[in-house]
Design a protein around this motif. Structure first.
Motif, PDB file in Angstrom:
ATOM      1  N   TYR A   1      96.765  54.565  36.169  1.00  0.00           N
ATOM      2  CA  TYR A   1      96.734  55.904  36.765  1.00  0.00           C
ATOM      3  C   TYR A   1      95.832  56.781  35.923  1.00  0.00           C
ATOM      4  CZ  TYR A   1     100.738  54.891  39.791  1.00  0.00           C
ATOM      5  OH  TYR A   1     101.569  54.361  40.741  1.00  0.00           O
ATOM      6  N   ASP A   2      95.086  57.663  36.569  1.00  0.00           N
ATOM      7  CA  ASP A   2      94.295  58.611  35.785  1.00  0.00           C
ATOM      8  C   ASP A   2      95.153  59.839  35.464  1.00  0.00           C
ATOM      9  OD1 ASP A   2      94.260  60.299  37.998  1.00  0.00           O
ATOM     10  OD2 ASP A   2      92.112  60.103  38.378  1.00  0.00           O
ATOM     11  N   GLU A   3      94.553  60.811  34.802  1.00  0.00           N
ATOM     12  CA  GLU A   3      95.313  61.970  34.334  1.00  0.00           C
ATOM     13  C   GLU A   3      95.981  62.709  35.494  1.00  0.00           C
ATOM     14  OE1 GLU A   3      94.242  64.994  30.683  1.00  0.00           O
ATOM     15  OE2 GLU A   3      92.650  63.734  31.515  1.00  0.00           O
ATOM     16  N   ALA A   4      95.298  62.714  36.662  1.00  0.00           N
ATOM     17  CA  ALA A   4      95.815  63.417  37.834  1.00  0.00           C
ATOM     18  C   ALA A   4      96.823  62.571  38.619  1.00  0.00           C
ATOM     19  CB  ALA A   4      94.654  63.808  38.741  1.00  0.00           C
ATOM     20  N   GLY A   5      97.064  61.336  38.156  1.00  0.00           N
ATOM     21  CA  GLY A   5      98.020  60.487  38.843  1.00  0.00           C
ATOM     22  C   GLY A   5      97.423  59.634  39.951  1.00  0.00           C
ATOM     23  N   ARG A   6      96.079  59.622  40.031  1.00  0.00           N
ATOM     24  CA  ARG A   6      95.421  58.784  41.047  1.00  0.00           C
ATOM     25  C   ARG A   6      95.310  57.351  40.525  1.00  0.00           C
ATOM     26  NH1 ARG A   6      91.583  63.551  41.728  1.00  0.00           N
ATOM     27  NH2 ARG A   6      90.960  62.798  39.680  1.00  0.00           N
ATOM     28  N   PRO A   7      95.632  56.363  41.373  1.00  0.00           N
ATOM     29  CA  PRO A   7      95.510  54.967  40.942  1.00  0.00           C
ATOM     30  C   PRO A   7      94.049  54.541  40.883  1.00  0.00           C
ATOM     31  CG  PRO A   7      96.169  55.062  43.235  1.00  0.00           C
ATOM     32  CD  PRO A   7      96.146  56.480  42.744  1.00  0.00           C
ATOM     33  N   ASN A   8      93.739  53.701  39.926  1.00  0.00           N
ATOM     34  CA  ASN A   8      92.387  53.172  39.787  1.00  0.00           C
ATOM     35  C   ASN A   8      92.503  51.703  39.393  1.00  0.00           C
ATOM     36  OD1 ASN A   8      89.533  53.267  39.640  1.00  0.00           O
ATOM     37  ND2 ASN A   8      89.668  53.352  37.420  1.00  0.00           N
TER      38      ASN A   8
ATOM     39  N   TYR B   1      85.891  54.276  33.555  1.00  0.00           N
ATOM     40  CA  TYR B   1      86.906  55.281  33.880  1.00  0.00           C
ATOM     41  C   TYR B   1      88.286  54.795  33.425  1.00  0.00           C
ATOM     42  CZ  TYR B   1      89.117  59.053  36.515  1.00  0.00           C
ATOM     43  OH  TYR B   1      89.828  60.177  36.870  1.00  0.00           O
ATOM     44  N   THR B   2      88.504  53.494  33.540  1.00  0.00           N
ATOM     45  CA  THR B   2      89.791  52.910  33.155  1.00  0.00           C
ATOM     46  C   THR B   2      90.101  53.133  31.675  1.00  0.00           C
ATOM     47  OG1 THR B   2      89.610  51.254  34.901  1.00  0.00           O
ATOM     48  CG2 THR B   2      91.072  50.712  33.069  1.00  0.00           C
ATOM     49  N   TYR B   3      89.062  53.157  30.832  1.00  0.00           N
ATOM     50  CA  TYR B   3      89.258  53.335  29.387  1.00  0.00           C
ATOM     51  C   TYR B   3      90.111  54.580  29.102  1.00  0.00           C
ATOM     52  CZ  TYR B   3      88.039  54.082  24.466  1.00  0.00           C
ATOM     53  OH  TYR B   3      88.095  54.285  23.117  1.00  0.00           O
ATOM     54  N   GLY B   4      89.710  55.703  29.676  1.00  0.00           N
ATOM     55  CA  GLY B   4      90.447  56.945  29.445  1.00  0.00           C
ATOM     56  C   GLY B   4      91.830  56.929  30.076  1.00  0.00           C
ATOM     57  N   CYS B   5      91.918  56.353  31.281  1.00  0.00           N
ATOM     58  CA  CYS B   5      93.210  56.267  31.979  1.00  0.00           C
ATOM     59  C   CYS B   5      94.217  55.495  31.131  1.00  0.00           C
ATOM     60  CB  CYS B   5      93.053  55.556  33.321  1.00  0.00           C
ATOM     61  SG  CYS B   5      91.894  56.338  34.449  1.00  0.00           S
ATOM     62  N   LEU B   6      93.749  54.370  30.607  1.00  0.00           N
ATOM     63  CA  LEU B   6      94.623  53.487  29.849  1.00  0.00           C
ATOM     64  C   LEU B   6      95.115  54.176  28.571  1.00  0.00           C
ATOM     65  CD1 LEU B   6      93.807  49.716  29.486  1.00  0.00           C
ATOM     66  CD2 LEU B   6      95.220  50.973  27.869  1.00  0.00           C
ATOM     67  N   LEU B   7      94.215  54.878  27.903  1.00  0.00           N
ATOM     68  CA  LEU B   7      94.611  55.572  26.678  1.00  0.00           C
ATOM     69  C   LEU B   7      95.582  56.706  26.973  1.00  0.00           C
ATOM     70  CD1 LEU B   7      91.469  55.783  24.382  1.00  0.00           C
ATOM     71  CD2 LEU B   7      93.626  54.581  23.964  1.00  0.00           C
ATOM     72  N   THR B   8      95.348  57.422  28.083  1.00  0.00           N
ATOM     73  CA  THR B   8      96.231  58.534  28.452  1.00  0.00           C
ATOM     74  C   THR B   8      97.624  58.040  28.815  1.00  0.00           C
ATOM     75  OG1 THR B   8      94.319  59.722  29.323  1.00  0.00           O
ATOM     76  CG2 THR B   8      96.489  60.496  30.045  1.00  0.00           C
ATOM     77  N   ARG B   9      97.662  56.981  29.618  1.00  0.00           N
ATOM     78  CA  ARG B   9      98.947  56.511  30.131  1.00  0.00           C
ATOM     79  C   ARG B   9      99.619  55.463  29.246  1.00  0.00           C
ATOM     80  NH1 ARG B   9     100.812  59.501  34.662  1.00  0.00           N
ATOM     81  NH2 ARG B   9      98.977  60.543  35.500  1.00  0.00           N
ATOM     82  N   GLN B  10      98.855  54.906  28.299  1.00  0.00           N
ATOM     83  CA  GLN B  10      99.387  53.889  27.373  1.00  0.00           C
ATOM     84  C   GLN B  10      99.996  52.690  28.126  1.00  0.00           C
ATOM     85  OE1 GLN B  10      99.785  54.370  23.504  1.00  0.00           O
ATOM     86  NE2 GLN B  10      97.914  55.423  24.146  1.00  0.00           N
ATOM     87  N   ALA B  11      99.431  52.400  29.271  1.00  0.00           N
ATOM     88  CA  ALA B  11      99.978  51.318  30.098  1.00  0.00           C
ATOM     89  C   ALA B  11      98.920  50.824  31.071  1.00  0.00           C
ATOM     90  CB  ALA B  11     101.195  51.814  30.872  1.00  0.00           C
ATOM     91  N   PHE B  12      99.057  49.590  31.504  1.00  0.00           N
ATOM     92  CA  PHE B  12      98.167  49.019  32.519  1.00  0.00           C
ATOM     93  C   PHE B  12      98.845  47.812  33.144  1.00  0.00           C
ATOM     94  CE2 PHE B  12      96.603  45.288  30.066  1.00  0.00           C
ATOM     95  CZ  PHE B  12      96.930  45.659  28.773  1.00  0.00           C
ATOM     96  N   THR B  13      98.311  47.398  34.280  1.00  0.00           N
ATOM     97  CA  THR B  13      98.742  46.117  34.833  1.00  0.00           C
ATOM     98  C   THR B  13      97.531  45.198  34.918  1.00  0.00           C
ATOM     99  OG1 THR B  13      98.365  46.704  37.157  1.00  0.00           O
ATOM    100  CG2 THR B  13     100.559  47.182  36.254  1.00  0.00           C
ATOM    101  N   VAL B  14      97.784  43.899  34.787  1.00  0.00           N
ATOM    102  CA  VAL B  14      96.755  42.880  34.993  1.00  0.00           C
ATOM    103  C   VAL B  14      97.099  42.214  36.316  1.00  0.00           C
ATOM    104  CG1 VAL B  14      95.768  40.717  34.144  1.00  0.00           C
ATOM    105  CG2 VAL B  14      96.435  42.518  32.522  1.00  0.00           C
TER     106      VAL B  14
END
Lengths: 195, 195
Positions: free
Chosen positions: A22-29, A55-68
């Protein structure tokens, strides 16, 4: 005599995995990554390397989470598209007709149409060079019921993952089974000497 | 509805790469690893995770170097054997009828019979848990001339790498080509609005 090809990222195979955040605004990417691999059994961890420019780089750092997410061979166009467009200016889920489902375990979505997902919380960040490696602890693996065997594990040939060959930039399917690990090599064990 | 499989190292595919090192006495050793992947483009780097209990772990730390060797599908028995036996009590090169060739760039041997090799110097060591990840800078890639295309790059289907599916513990061959990266997904790009 071997031929020298220089200091390059030539290897086969690399995986084709889709990293969703998710990005800072909560949009999925979602973006496709091939600089990735499993990296620990306990805790179960997967490593994924991203360029800071993504774009994912910042999203991942902000949310501290990701899925593979593991796309199937039949979804190679979607997987490739997610590696071409940027979430900065494109709603990639909408463009690729894919559905983002919120994980109940981590602050990231998974791609519903793909057969296999790893839900990860960020554990380590390793600065290497052009790429930063994100090591995620796998909190759960989820799979589509239709890819599971009777034993409840994903059948690799039903998942039908995509392989990638960098440098030549080609995608491949999973091929035929070659045998069982810790079995096919047993015949090479040295015979113990009799005393 | 997706099925939860728990916090496990379930994924497809992982690579089957053979990590070769010299031990303290200068004896070559090789082990098969699947917790591995490319992790940076500049400098070109590959990450390989090993348990502290492996013989290779100590060799790699002592020598600060390793090679990543890609065995072919026809060499699946050798690859599997190198993941079963330990260099602590077995001369695995001799037992598997493989030849260790000293790298001229790093303090490690490569496996002559395998088609593709990455010669790496240790760059980072990342403690994760049961596994330690070693990130190596690729100083050169070497290949058997017979796997090279006219353009001088390894043809993935001639290299014929082995894929691995952990948990179900099965090896697979590389399958059919699915298309060119940055090409097969282009049709999904949103059409720009005309003004």
């Amino acid at each position: 005599m071997k031929q020298s090809l220089g200091a390059r990222t030539i290897i086969v195979p690399t995986p084709v995995w889709v990293i969703a955040t998710y990005d800072e605004a909560g949009r999925p990417n979602a973006m496709t990554a091939s600089w990735a691999g499993m990296c620990c059994s306990r805790p179960p961890c997967v490593g994924v390397s991203l360029r800071k420019a993504t774009y994912t780089y910042g999203c991942l750092l902000t949310r501290q989470a990701f899925t593979v997410n593991v796309p199937a061979a039949s979804q190679v166009a979607e997987a490739d598209f997610l590696g071409i467009a940027s979430g900065r200016d494109t709603d990639k889920f909408a463009a690729a007709h894919l559905t983002a489902v919120r994980s109940s375990l981590v602050d990231a979505p998974y791609v519903a149409e793909f057969p296999l997902h790893l839900e990860c919380r960020l554990l380590h960040t390793v600065e290497i060079g052009l790429h930063t490696q994100f090591i995620g602890e796998i909190l759960d693996v989820k799979a589509s019921p239709e890819v599971l065997t009777a034993a409840g594990l994903p059948d690799p040939q039903r998942v039908a993952p995509i392989l990638y060959a960098p440098e030549v930039r080609r995608y491949y399917a999973l091929g035929e089974e070659l045998g069982q690990a810790k079995m096919v090599g047993l015949r090479l064990r040295p015979v113990p000497e009799t005393t």
